[in-house]
Write an enzyme that holds these catalytic residues in place. Structure first.
Site, PDB file in Angstrom:
ATOM      1  N   ASN A  11      -2.736  12.778  -3.134  1.00 49.94           N
ATOM      2  CA  ASN A  11      -3.660  13.213  -4.188  1.00 49.94           C
ATOM      3  C   ASN A  11      -4.257  14.577  -3.873  1.00 49.94           C
ATOM      4  O   ASN A  11      -4.381  15.435  -4.760  1.00 49.94           O
ATOM      5  CB  ASN A  11      -4.786  12.190  -4.349  1.00 49.94           C
ATOM      6  N   ASP A  68       0.841  -1.198   0.000  1.00 54.79           N
ATOM      7  CA  ASP A  68       0.000   0.000   0.000  1.00 54.79           C
ATOM      8  C   ASP A  68       0.874   1.246   0.000  1.00 54.79           C
ATOM      9  O   ASP A  68       1.873   1.324   0.728  1.00 54.79           O
ATOM     10  CB  ASP A  68      -0.903   0.001   1.240  1.00 54.79           C
ATOM     11  N   GLU A  94      -4.638   2.416  -4.449  1.00 54.54           N
ATOM     12  CA  GLU A  94      -3.184   2.482  -4.270  1.00 54.54           C
ATOM     13  C   GLU A  94      -2.624   1.192  -3.684  1.00 54.54           C
ATOM     14  O   GLU A  94      -1.494   1.175  -3.195  1.00 54.54           O
ATOM     15  CB  GLU A  94      -2.824   3.672  -3.372  1.00 54.54           C
ATOM     16  N   ASP A 121      -1.499   9.570 -10.182  1.00 59.83           N
ATOM     17  CA  ASP A 121      -1.431   8.472 -11.160  1.00 59.83           C
ATOM     18  C   ASP A 121       0.013   8.211 -11.580  1.00 59.83           C
ATOM     19  O   ASP A 121       0.421   7.058 -11.756  1.00 59.83           O
ATOM     20  CB  ASP A 121      -2.266   8.808 -12.398  1.00 59.83           C
TER      21      ASP A 121
END
Length: 255
Positions: free
Chosen positions: A136, A128, A172, A145
């Site tokens: 983000n 993770d 993620e 991304d």
């Protein structure tokens, strides 16, 4: 006649032999050399035209059939290629190029059965990206991304064997299936992944982008399922994150 049949451009062109010799040996030699017809002396006009038309139609039919067969073979080749590409795309995550969740589920189920039959170890890494929502929110989804793509490349490098599978589990989160791999080996791979992502030096506020990894290893039994295995790796991941992130935590179902 023999020269005609040597060359690809004239090999199939029909040839009518006109000869003054009725000798069967000569006629047989002409057919053996590739003649389509054999006429003794010049026949009357109607017969000659009829024979030319017959052999011309036969030749054109042959050419058309050959062309149709080539077109059919090419169409079949393109169809096979398209089907293979479609099958590949159904297994690939569009953003990262890793396997997708569906492929992971299928692959793990198959490898779980194989490992059960062979009573061999199977390892799973649950990975993770740490504090990714905050990344983000700070840098935007396009930057997020790009980070996922970079992490995916690192993860792909950690599953170098053809029997291993790296996949995007969702958001993620990523996973790696390592076949015939004991806990010590899989934990070493996990440590290298954590270190490699740190070395990307991707800014994340005052720190940099890191990952946490949960590692589970099991020799499958009748009482366990692939879901149990995933849960074990997920619990290890939860412990890695609760202990401070940017680290590896281990869980072993059964040795």
């Amino acid at each position: 006649m023999r020269e005609y049949r040597k060359h690809a451009s004239t090999r199939a062109v029909p040839v009518i032999v006109l000869s003054s010799k009725e000798d069967p040996a000569t006629k047989g030699e002409a057919f053996a050399a590739g003649a389509n017809d054999y006429l003794v002396k010049l026949p009357d006009r109607i017969e000659l035209i009829a024979r030319i038309r017959y052999h011309t139609r036969a030749y054109l039919d042959h050419v058309q059939r050959d062309s149709a067969h080539r077109a059919l073979r090419e169409s079949q080749r393109q169809l096979i290629s398209a089907n293979l590409e479609l099958e590949r795309l159904t297994r690939i995550d569009g953003l990262t190029g890793l396997g997708n969740r569906r492929y992971f589920d299928e692959y793990l189920a198959a490898e779980w059965k194989r490992a059960f039959r062979a009573q061999s170890p199977l390892s799973l890494l649950m990975i993770d990206a740490d504090n990714f929502k905050r990344y983000n929110d700070t840098y935007g989804h396009m930057a997020g991304d790009d980070v996922l793509k970079q992490i995916a490349r690192v993860i792909q490098s950690g599953s170098g064997r053809s029997t291993d599978l790296a996949a995007r589990y969702g958001g993620e989160e990523f996973v790696i299936v390592l076949v015939d791999t004991i806990l010590e080996q899989s934990s070493a791979i996990a440590e290298r992944l954590v270190q490699s992502v740190r070395e990307l030096n991707i800014p994340h506020g005052p720190d940099r982008v890191t990952i946490s990894v949960g590692v589970a290893t099991a020799v499958p039994t009748e009482n366990e399922t692939p879901n149990d295995f995933v849960n074990a790796a997920d619990l290890a991941l939860f412990r890695a994150k609760s202990e401070g992130r940017n680290r590896v935590a281990l869980h072993m179902s059964r040795s």
